[in-house]
Design a protein around this motif. Sequence first.
Motif, PDB file in Angstrom:
ATOM      1  N   ILE A  87     -53.913   0.681 -97.948  1.00 52.08           N
ATOM      2  CA  ILE A  87     -55.315   0.568 -98.359  1.00 52.08           C
ATOM      3  C   ILE A  87     -55.711  -0.893 -98.591  1.00 52.08           C
ATOM      4  CG2 ILE A  87     -55.451   2.899 -99.303  1.00 52.08           C
ATOM      5  CD1 ILE A  87     -54.943   1.803-102.067  1.00 52.08           C
ATOM      6  N   ASN A  88     -54.904  -1.807 -98.027  1.00 56.27           N
ATOM      7  CA  ASN A  88     -55.219  -3.242 -98.013  1.00 56.27           C
ATOM      8  C   ASN A  88     -55.289  -3.882 -99.396  1.00 56.27           C
ATOM      9  OD1 ASN A  88     -55.374  -3.724 -95.169  1.00 56.27           O
ATOM     10  ND2 ASN A  88     -57.306  -2.588 -95.152  1.00 56.27           N
ATOM     11  N   ARG A  89     -54.525  -3.364-100.315  1.00 54.29           N
ATOM     12  CA  ARG A  89     -54.339  -4.052-101.598  1.00 54.29           C
ATOM     13  C   ARG A  89     -53.066  -4.885-101.460  1.00 54.29           C
ATOM     14  NH1 ARG A  89     -55.501   0.958-105.820  1.00 54.29           N
ATOM     15  NH2 ARG A  89     -57.740   1.179-105.384  1.00 54.29           N
ATOM     16  N   LEU A  90     -53.208  -6.023-100.821  1.00 53.54           N
ATOM     17  CA  LEU A  90     -52.035  -6.744-100.335  1.00 53.54           C
ATOM     18  C   LEU A  90     -51.279  -7.477-101.439  1.00 53.54           C
ATOM     19  CD1 LEU A  90     -53.622  -8.007 -97.020  1.00 53.54           C
ATOM     20  CD2 LEU A  90     -52.056  -6.082 -97.342  1.00 53.54           C
ATOM     21  N   ALA A  91     -51.981  -7.993-102.425  1.00 49.79           N
ATOM     22  CA  ALA A  91     -51.289  -8.649-103.536  1.00 49.79           C
ATOM     23  C   ALA A  91     -50.464  -7.626-104.316  1.00 49.79           C
ATOM     24  CB  ALA A  91     -52.283  -9.352-104.453  1.00 49.79           C
ATOM     25  N   GLU A  92     -51.038  -6.440-104.529  1.00 51.82           N
ATOM     26  CA  GLU A  92     -50.291  -5.383-105.209  1.00 51.82           C
ATOM     27  C   GLU A  92     -49.114  -4.918-104.357  1.00 51.82           C
ATOM     28  OE1 GLU A  92     -50.559  -4.190-108.300  1.00 51.82           O
ATOM     29  OE2 GLU A  92     -52.011  -5.800-108.593  1.00 51.82           O
ATOM     30  N   ALA A  93     -49.331  -4.857-103.051  1.00 49.94           N
ATOM     31  CA  ALA A  93     -48.241  -4.476-102.147  1.00 49.94           C
ATOM     32  C   ALA A  93     -47.095  -5.476-102.250  1.00 49.94           C
ATOM     33  CB  ALA A  93     -48.748  -4.395-100.710  1.00 49.94           C
ATOM     34  N   TYR A  94     -47.436  -6.762-102.281  1.00 50.13           N
ATOM     35  CA  TYR A  94     -46.386  -7.778-102.408  1.00 50.13           C
ATOM     36  C   TYR A  94     -45.620  -7.618-103.720  1.00 50.13           C
ATOM     37  CZ  TYR A  94     -43.797 -11.943-103.263  1.00 50.13           C
ATOM     38  OH  TYR A  94     -42.760 -12.783-103.575  1.00 50.13           O
ATOM     39  N   ASN A  95     -46.337  -7.443-104.816  1.00 43.82           N
ATOM     40  CA  ASN A  95     -45.677  -7.316-106.120  1.00 43.82           C
ATOM     41  C   ASN A  95     -44.670  -6.170-106.118  1.00 43.82           C
ATOM     42  OD1 ASN A  95     -47.178  -9.436-107.146  1.00 43.82           O
ATOM     43  ND2 ASN A  95     -48.739  -8.119-108.057  1.00 43.82           N
ATOM     44  N   SER A  96     -45.068  -5.053-105.543  1.00 42.71           N
ATOM     45  CA  SER A  96     -44.176  -3.894-105.499  1.00 42.71           C
ATOM     46  C   SER A  96     -42.984  -4.153-104.584  1.00 42.71           C
ATOM     47  CB  SER A  96     -44.943  -2.656-105.024  1.00 42.71           C
ATOM     48  OG  SER A  96     -45.946  -2.305-105.953  1.00 42.71           O
ATOM     49  N   PHE A  97     -43.240  -4.815-103.451  1.00 45.77           N
ATOM     50  CA  PHE A  97     -42.135  -5.083-102.527  1.00 45.77           C
ATOM     51  C   PHE A  97     -41.120  -6.029-103.164  1.00 45.77           C
ATOM     52  CE2 PHE A  97     -39.815  -6.948 -99.031  1.00 45.77           C
ATOM     53  CZ  PHE A  97     -39.566  -5.848 -98.228  1.00 45.77           C
ATOM     54  N   GLU A  98     -41.591  -7.032-103.878  1.00 44.93           N
ATOM     55  CA  GLU A  98     -40.660  -7.962-104.520  1.00 44.93           C
ATOM     56  C   GLU A  98     -39.790  -7.234-105.548  1.00 44.93           C
ATOM     57  OE1 GLU A  98     -40.770 -11.627-107.614  1.00 44.93           O
ATOM     58  OE2 GLU A  98     -42.183 -11.796-105.946  1.00 44.93           O
ATOM     59  N   LYS A  99     -40.388  -6.304-106.275  1.00 41.87           N
ATOM     60  CA  LYS A  99     -39.615  -5.524-107.247  1.00 41.87           C
ATOM     61  C   LYS A  99     -38.542  -4.698-106.539  1.00 41.87           C
ATOM     62  CE  LYS A  99     -40.192  -2.375-111.165  1.00 41.87           C
ATOM     63  NZ  LYS A  99     -41.180  -1.617-111.985  1.00 41.87           N
ATOM     64  N   SER A 100     -38.913  -4.065-105.433  1.00 38.77           N
ATOM     65  CA  SER A 100     -37.953  -3.288-104.650  1.00 38.77           C
ATOM     66  C   SER A 100     -36.869  -4.188-104.073  1.00 38.77           C
ATOM     67  CB  SER A 100     -38.681  -2.554-103.523  1.00 38.77           C
ATOM     68  OG  SER A 100     -37.772  -1.879-102.683  1.00 38.77           O
ATOM     69  N   ALA A 101     -37.273  -5.351-103.574  1.00 40.58           N
ATOM     70  CA  ALA A 101     -36.324  -6.283-102.959  1.00 40.58           C
ATOM     71  C   ALA A 101     -35.302  -6.791-103.968  1.00 40.58           C
ATOM     72  CB  ALA A 101     -37.079  -7.455-102.337  1.00 40.58           C
TER      73      ALA A 101
END
Length: 265
Positions: A87-101
């Motif tokens: 849904i193009n919430r890209l900053a939130e997507a990044y934050n979640s990916f970094e946590k997963s990473a």
Amino acid sequence: MAYISMGEAHRRITDYLNRFSDSIFSQDALSLKQLISISSNSSSLLSLADALNVFQDANRLVKQSDRFSQFGEIVVPLLRCLQNYRINRLAEAYNSFEKSANAFLQEFRNWESAWAMEALYAIAYEIRVLAEMADRELASLGKTPEKLKAAGSFLMKMFGALAGKGPKRIGALNVTCQLFKVYFKLGTVNLCRSVIRSIETAKIFDFEEFPVRDKVTYMYYTGRLEVYNENFLAADQKLEYALVYCNPRSEGNIRFGSGVPAAYV
């Protein structure tokens, strides 16, 4: 988006969780790589994202299963990342990916073998690409772009996990190349020096052991650095190496204006 029933959404999410856990239990790095490559826009991940936006309680599915919950710290934020990415919430997507990473990197440290290296490469690539997307979004909203800098910090942590004497050290050059791309993008090329020093002086690394694609990218970026430092002979040697060993079938890797191979993605 076509209509998705609650039952179909549940099925898609459960199927993904099964494939995710199967790839780890069977040490299938290539399958795992496909499951975490958010920016690939694969049809399977996009359909999963649509399911996540219908079935809002994927976290419960993870927690109620012993099979899934042991990877919960990786997969729950990964699903949240995919949902936000869709849904193009890209900053939130990044934050979640970094946590997963970060959770994945911790597991990777605990695994004795280097079986998950291709998946780790995917994470190194994704965190940089998602950070660039997030920073463009932040800039468009009048906010400070800060995610690529954060991605650089994470990649340095990843580099540290690979800078040992075991088989995992083979991944250090790939992560170094992702760091180069971050530093060049940010205009902080001086930060390249510390990782170059580690690669070229540490006795644990043998440059010839690294994959050709990573050596090409490394020589390309270090060659550019030599140009900046006016060490033209060294620059010529490194860029020539990159040109000679660049995959000739990968035309996208050639900068036709200069004849110099660009970095592998």
